[in-house]
Motif scaffolding. Structure first.
Motif, PDB file in Angstrom:
ATOM      1  N   ARG A  43      88.100 -56.351 -76.390  1.00  0.00           N
ATOM      2  CA  ARG A  43      89.045 -56.447 -75.262  1.00  0.00           C
ATOM      3  C   ARG A  43      90.450 -56.033 -75.695  1.00  0.00           C
ATOM      4  O   ARG A  43      91.107 -55.224 -75.028  1.00  0.00           O
ATOM      5  CB  ARG A  43      89.047 -57.906 -74.768  1.00  0.00           C
ATOM      6  CG  ARG A  43      90.081 -58.247 -73.722  1.00  0.00           C
ATOM      7  CD  ARG A  43      90.301 -59.758 -73.675  1.00  0.00           C
ATOM      8  NE  ARG A  43      91.012 -60.227 -74.861  1.00  0.00           N
ATOM      9  CZ  ARG A  43      90.856 -61.419 -75.426  1.00  0.00           C
ATOM     10  NH1 ARG A  43      90.009 -62.295 -74.932  1.00  0.00           N
ATOM     11  NH2 ARG A  43      91.540 -61.750 -76.503  1.00  0.00           N
TER      12      ARG A  43
ATOM     13  N   ASP B  10      79.663 -74.554 -68.445  1.00  0.00           N
ATOM     14  CA  ASP B  10      80.722 -74.876 -69.391  1.00  0.00           C
ATOM     15  C   ASP B  10      82.072 -74.939 -68.678  1.00  0.00           C
ATOM     16  O   ASP B  10      82.740 -73.921 -68.508  1.00  0.00           O
ATOM     17  CB  ASP B  10      80.752 -73.818 -70.501  1.00  0.00           C
ATOM     18  CG  ASP B  10      81.846 -74.100 -71.514  1.00  0.00           C
ATOM     19  OD1 ASP B  10      82.594 -75.086 -71.342  1.00  0.00           O
ATOM     20  OD2 ASP B  10      81.963 -73.329 -72.486  1.00  0.00           O
TER      21      ASP B  10
ATOM     22  N   ARG C 117      85.548 -73.300 -69.464  1.00  0.00           N
ATOM     23  CA  ARG C 117      85.865 -71.918 -69.083  1.00  0.00           C
ATOM     24  C   ARG C 117      86.923 -71.854 -67.990  1.00  0.00           C
ATOM     25  O   ARG C 117      87.613 -70.847 -67.844  1.00  0.00           O
ATOM     26  CB  ARG C 117      84.587 -71.209 -68.608  1.00  0.00           C
ATOM     27  CG  ARG C 117      83.631 -70.942 -69.752  1.00  0.00           C
ATOM     28  CD  ARG C 117      82.330 -70.326 -69.270  1.00  0.00           C
ATOM     29  NE  ARG C 117      81.386 -70.209 -70.377  1.00  0.00           N
ATOM     30  CZ  ARG C 117      80.077 -70.056 -70.236  1.00  0.00           C
ATOM     31  NH1 ARG C 117      79.548 -70.011 -69.007  1.00  0.00           N
ATOM     32  NH2 ARG C 117      79.297 -69.952 -71.290  1.00  0.00           N
TER      33      ARG C 117
ATOM     34  N   ARG D 218      98.046 -65.037 -69.925  1.00  0.00           N
ATOM     35  CA  ARG D 218      98.436 -64.274 -71.105  1.00  0.00           C
ATOM     36  C   ARG D 218      98.529 -62.784 -70.797  1.00  0.00           C
ATOM     37  O   ARG D 218      99.451 -62.111 -71.208  1.00  0.00           O
ATOM     38  CB  ARG D 218      97.441 -64.494 -72.247  1.00  0.00           C
ATOM     39  CG  ARG D 218      97.881 -63.758 -73.516  1.00  0.00           C
ATOM     40  CD  ARG D 218      96.778 -63.536 -74.498  1.00  0.00           C
ATOM     41  NE  ARG D 218      96.241 -64.772 -75.060  1.00  0.00           N
ATOM     42  CZ  ARG D 218      95.162 -64.796 -75.835  1.00  0.00           C
ATOM     43  NH1 ARG D 218      94.528 -63.685 -76.139  1.00  0.00           N
ATOM     44  NH2 ARG D 218      94.704 -65.942 -76.289  1.00  0.00           N
TER      45      ARG D 218
ATOM     46  N   ARG E  14      94.078 -69.452 -68.993  1.00  0.00           N
ATOM     47  CA  ARG E  14      94.814 -69.008 -70.190  1.00  0.00           C
ATOM     48  C   ARG E  14      94.840 -67.491 -70.284  1.00  0.00           C
ATOM     49  O   ARG E  14      95.893 -66.885 -70.500  1.00  0.00           O
ATOM     50  CB  ARG E  14      94.154 -69.610 -71.434  1.00  0.00           C
ATOM     51  CG  ARG E  14      94.823 -69.254 -72.730  1.00  0.00           C
ATOM     52  CD  ARG E  14      94.477 -70.256 -73.814  1.00  0.00           C
ATOM     53  NE  ARG E  14      93.068 -70.252 -74.170  1.00  0.00           N
ATOM     54  CZ  ARG E  14      92.523 -69.425 -75.073  1.00  0.00           C
ATOM     55  NH1 ARG E  14      93.285 -68.542 -75.688  1.00  0.00           N
ATOM     56  NH2 ARG E  14      91.238 -69.497 -75.351  1.00  0.00           N
TER      57      ARG E  14
ATOM     58  N   ARG F 274      78.506 -65.076 -72.467  1.00  0.00           N
ATOM     59  CA  ARG F 274      79.950 -65.192 -72.708  1.00  0.00           C
ATOM     60  C   ARG F 274      80.708 -65.570 -71.446  1.00  0.00           C
ATOM     61  O   ARG F 274      80.147 -65.653 -70.365  1.00  0.00           O
ATOM     62  CB  ARG F 274      80.467 -63.888 -73.309  1.00  0.00           C
ATOM     63  CG  ARG F 274      80.011 -63.796 -74.740  1.00  0.00           C
ATOM     64  CD  ARG F 274      80.227 -62.470 -75.380  1.00  0.00           C
ATOM     65  NE  ARG F 274      79.556 -62.491 -76.679  1.00  0.00           N
ATOM     66  CZ  ARG F 274      80.164 -62.836 -77.814  1.00  0.00           C
ATOM     67  NH1 ARG F 274      81.447 -63.114 -77.833  1.00  0.00           N
ATOM     68  NH2 ARG F 274      79.482 -62.887 -78.929  1.00  0.00           N
TER      69      ARG F 274
ATOM     70  N   ASN G 205      85.597 -60.306 -71.778  1.00  0.00           N
ATOM     71  CA  ASN G 205      85.247 -60.776 -73.123  1.00  0.00           C
ATOM     72  C   ASN G 205      83.801 -60.445 -73.466  1.00  0.00           C
ATOM     73  O   ASN G 205      83.286 -60.898 -74.486  1.00  0.00           O
ATOM     74  CB  ASN G 205      85.430 -62.292 -73.230  1.00  0.00           C
ATOM     75  CG  ASN G 205      86.897 -62.682 -73.261  1.00  0.00           C
ATOM     76  OD1 ASN G 205      87.758 -61.848 -73.530  1.00  0.00           O
ATOM     77  ND2 ASN G 205      87.177 -63.945 -72.983  1.00  0.00           N
TER      78      ASN G 205
HETATM   79  P1  ATP Z   1      91.810 -65.306 -78.386  1.00  0.00           P
HETATM   80  O1  ATP Z   1      92.594 -64.052 -78.348  1.00  0.00           O
HETATM   81  O2  ATP Z   1      92.422 -66.427 -77.637  1.00  0.00           O
HETATM   82  O3  ATP Z   1      91.280 -65.667 -79.734  1.00  0.00           O
HETATM   83  P2  ATP Z   1      89.079 -64.644 -77.875  1.00  0.00           P
HETATM   84  O4  ATP Z   1      88.483 -63.934 -76.722  1.00  0.00           O
HETATM   85  O5  ATP Z   1      88.934 -64.038 -79.211  1.00  0.00           O
HETATM   86  O6  ATP Z   1      90.581 -64.890 -77.487  1.00  0.00           O
HETATM   87  P3  ATP Z   1      87.734 -67.010 -78.804  1.00  0.00           P
HETATM   88  O7  ATP Z   1      87.936 -68.375 -78.275  1.00  0.00           O
HETATM   89  O8  ATP Z   1      88.057 -66.706 -80.203  1.00  0.00           O
HETATM   90  O9  ATP Z   1      88.556 -66.108 -77.803  1.00  0.00           O
HETATM   91  O10 ATP Z   1      86.238 -66.596 -78.487  1.00  0.00           O
HETATM   92  C1  ATP Z   1      85.658 -65.401 -78.956  1.00  0.00           C
HETATM   93  C2  ATP Z   1      84.651 -64.904 -77.946  1.00  0.00           C
HETATM   94  O11 ATP Z   1      83.610 -65.848 -77.751  1.00  0.00           O
HETATM   95  C3  ATP Z   1      85.250 -64.680 -76.557  1.00  0.00           C
HETATM   96  O12 ATP Z   1      85.769 -63.383 -76.442  1.00  0.00           O
HETATM   97  C4  ATP Z   1      84.071 -64.919 -75.652  1.00  0.00           C
HETATM   98  O13 ATP Z   1      83.306 -63.754 -75.556  1.00  0.00           O
HETATM   99  C5  ATP Z   1      83.249 -65.953 -76.384  1.00  0.00           C
HETATM  100  N1  ATP Z   1      83.540 -67.318 -75.919  1.00  0.00           N
HETATM  101  C6  ATP Z   1      84.447 -68.182 -76.411  1.00  0.00           C
HETATM  102  N2  ATP Z   1      84.424 -69.350 -75.758  1.00  0.00           N
HETATM  103  C7  ATP Z   1      83.481 -69.249 -74.823  1.00  0.00           C
HETATM  104  C8  ATP Z   1      82.981 -70.130 -73.821  1.00  0.00           C
HETATM  105  N3  ATP Z   1      83.477 -71.351 -73.637  1.00  0.00           N
HETATM  106  N4  ATP Z   1      81.984 -69.666 -73.043  1.00  0.00           N
HETATM  107  C9  ATP Z   1      81.493 -68.431 -73.223  1.00  0.00           C
HETATM  108  N5  ATP Z   1      81.911 -67.568 -74.120  1.00  0.00           N
HETATM  109  C10 ATP Z   1      82.916 -67.947 -74.930  1.00  0.00           C
END
Ligand code: ATP
Length: 447
Positions: A45, A174, A177, A187, A183, A129, A134
């Motif tokens: 992303r 979940d 989410r 952002r 968030r 996800r 994401n």
């Molecule tokens: P950040 O920039 O805040 O780190 P991120 O997208 O990398 O954002 P993470 O929390 O590190 O966020 O999660 C990594 C990936 O895991 C996300 O991009 C998403 O695809 C998946 N993910 C995280 N939390 C969840 C959730 N609660 N339910 C489903 N998928 C999730």
């Protein structure tokens, strides 16, 4: 047939060289093992958004742990394995971490993921996800290097700036989410899609937050506190009725909003000045959120978040330290006290307490004094040491500490600034004391 997009060139242009070659190594390794490997999630992303993100997340179609071991050996790195989840973390010599997960069908045996058998494992991995933006992946095997994998319209949503879930049970599955949606929306300056918004409202009506563990709720809240501007997220949470779902007393009254606004400003001020010094932002925001809430209720809220006793005690003790510092500093100001007295009022407070105090005092002059303490007084150290005192004939003991403290006060008040002056000051002190001799002992600390 959908045209496939390859972003190999973009990867090469936007990523630091060592990360790009790491992705290539991962691709080669997968090919050698007969696996497929993808980078996924926030990493992809952010590449498409042109934002820096160095947290590489890999998903392997194959044995993720075996793959991680082999890649780590190639990179001369260590591996931490989590057999239970078939995941691993590769820890490079420079401290960089690469997450490796296994894409497996059995893993997703859940009611929401219906036509399971028809899906490839990477597709299943992406399907579980949170949001379409994401759920993008990039194939890394040499033959397909850079091929974007987009099953759920993530590219379109990035372009349209929309946060969208992948299926209608997502928030029920979940509830955290919901907080994540807010968030990311704030952002990136995106908006939560209309259908997704409806699903949020439905989920909240089902009261799903009640079943959610406090630690998970707080974890997501903490992630919000780590954002550059948490306040708009909190406002959005309040508008969805989310805060009151967490606890009825959690409200963004205009008082709380003011305090949080000031808190945000103070944090930005501090972080600009001291890039290296880490602060626990969540402590400041918690203090802000709980500021107008009494002990009992604040205790209940922290219990809801599953705070440990230690954490709760820390927040409570900060609250009372800040309160007493507030009144001391007002009195000090009114009496036109010495700078050294200001020092001793503020000295017991940890950094988070000081910063919150700064956000909370309403008078601009008082705020300036706290900031002066942070920028100038907090690190003051006398120019002479205990060893110097010994050389000057003092015997180590409680006297030592007292003299050094007084000396610090003298230094802060500009009476004894450099080493020479300080030595002179100590000599005088010793002389005065021997004059007093065996007479009644008076506290030497005051003036
Ligand atoms: P950040 O920039 O805040 O780190 P991120 O997208 O990398 O954002 P993470 O929390 O590190 O966020 O999660 C990594 C990936 O895991 C996300 O991009 C998403 O695809 C998946 N993910 C995280 N939390 C969840 C959730 N609660 N339910 C489903 N998928 C999730």
């Amino acid at each position: 047939k959908k045209r496939e997009r390859n972003i190999r060139r973009m990867l090469k242009e936007r990523l630091p060289g060592e990360i790009y070659s790491l992705l290539k190594s991962a691709g080669h390794q997968a090919r050698d093992m007969g696996y497929q490997v993808y980078c996924v999630g926030g990493f992809v992303r952010d590449i498409l958004l042109g934002r820096s993100n160095l947290d590489v997340d890999l998903v392997v179609e194959g044995d993720g742990i075996k793959f991680a071991r082999a890649l780590a050996e190639k990179l001369d790195a260590r591996v931490r394995e989590h057999q239970k989840f078939r995941t691993a973390v590769i820890i490079c010599a420079d401290g960089r971490k690469i997450d490796v997960a296994t894409a497996r069908l059995e893993y997703y045996e859940h009611p929401a993921a219906l036509p399971m058998v028809e899906l490839s494992s990477i597709k299943m991995d992406l399907y579980r996800r949170d949001f379409s933006i994401n759920a993008l992946a990039v194939h890394l095997n040499p033959q397909n290097m850079g091929r974007l994998v987009d099953f759920f319209g993530g590219q379109r949503d990035l372009k349209d700036k929309v946060i969208r879930v992948l299926h209608s049970l997502s928030f029920v599955e979940d509830p955290t989410r919901i907080v994540r949606a807010i968030r990311f929306e704030q952002r990136f300056g995106f908006r939560i899609g209309a259908q997704t918004e409806k699903l949020i409202k439905n989920a909240l009506e089902l009261n799903i937050f009640h079943q959610l563990s406090g630690s998970r709720i707080f974890h997501e809240l903490q992630m919000i506190f780590e954002e550059d501007t948490p306040l708009p997220c909190l406002i959005r949470m309040e508008n969805y009725g989310l805060l009151k779902h967490i606890h009825p007393m959690l409200k963004l009254s205009s008082n709380v909003k003011n305090i949080l606004t000031e808190t945000e400003k103070v944090i930005n001020w501090f972080q600009l000045l001291y890039l290296e010094e880490k602060i626990d932002k969540w402590i400041l925001y918690m203090l802000g959120l709980l500021n107008h809430i009494n002990e009992v209720q604040a205790g209940i809220i922290m219990q809801r978040f599953n705070f440990s006793q230690k954490k709760t005690r820390h927040i409570f003790s900060l609250r009372s330290q800040i309160n007493s510092a507030m009144s001391s500093i007002s009195a000090w100001h009114q009496d036109q006290g010495k700078l050294s007295s200001l020092y001793f009022i503020l000295n017991p407070l940890p950094l988070e307490g000081l910063l919150f105090l700064m956000a909370r005092v309403q008078k601009e002059e008082l705020r300036k004094y706290v900031s002066h303490y942070i920028t100038h007084l907090r690190d003051i150290q006398p120019q002479i040491s205990g060893r110097d005192l010994k050389k000057m004939g003092l015997t180590p003991g409680p006297e030592f500490g007292r003299i050094l403290k007084e000396l610090k006060a003298a230094q802060i008040d500009g009476v004894a600034c450099d080493r020479q002056e300080q030595k002179e000051w100590v000599r005088q002190k010793i002389a005065e004391q021997s004059l007093q001799g065996g007479k009644e002992k008076r506290a030497s600390g005051k003036n």
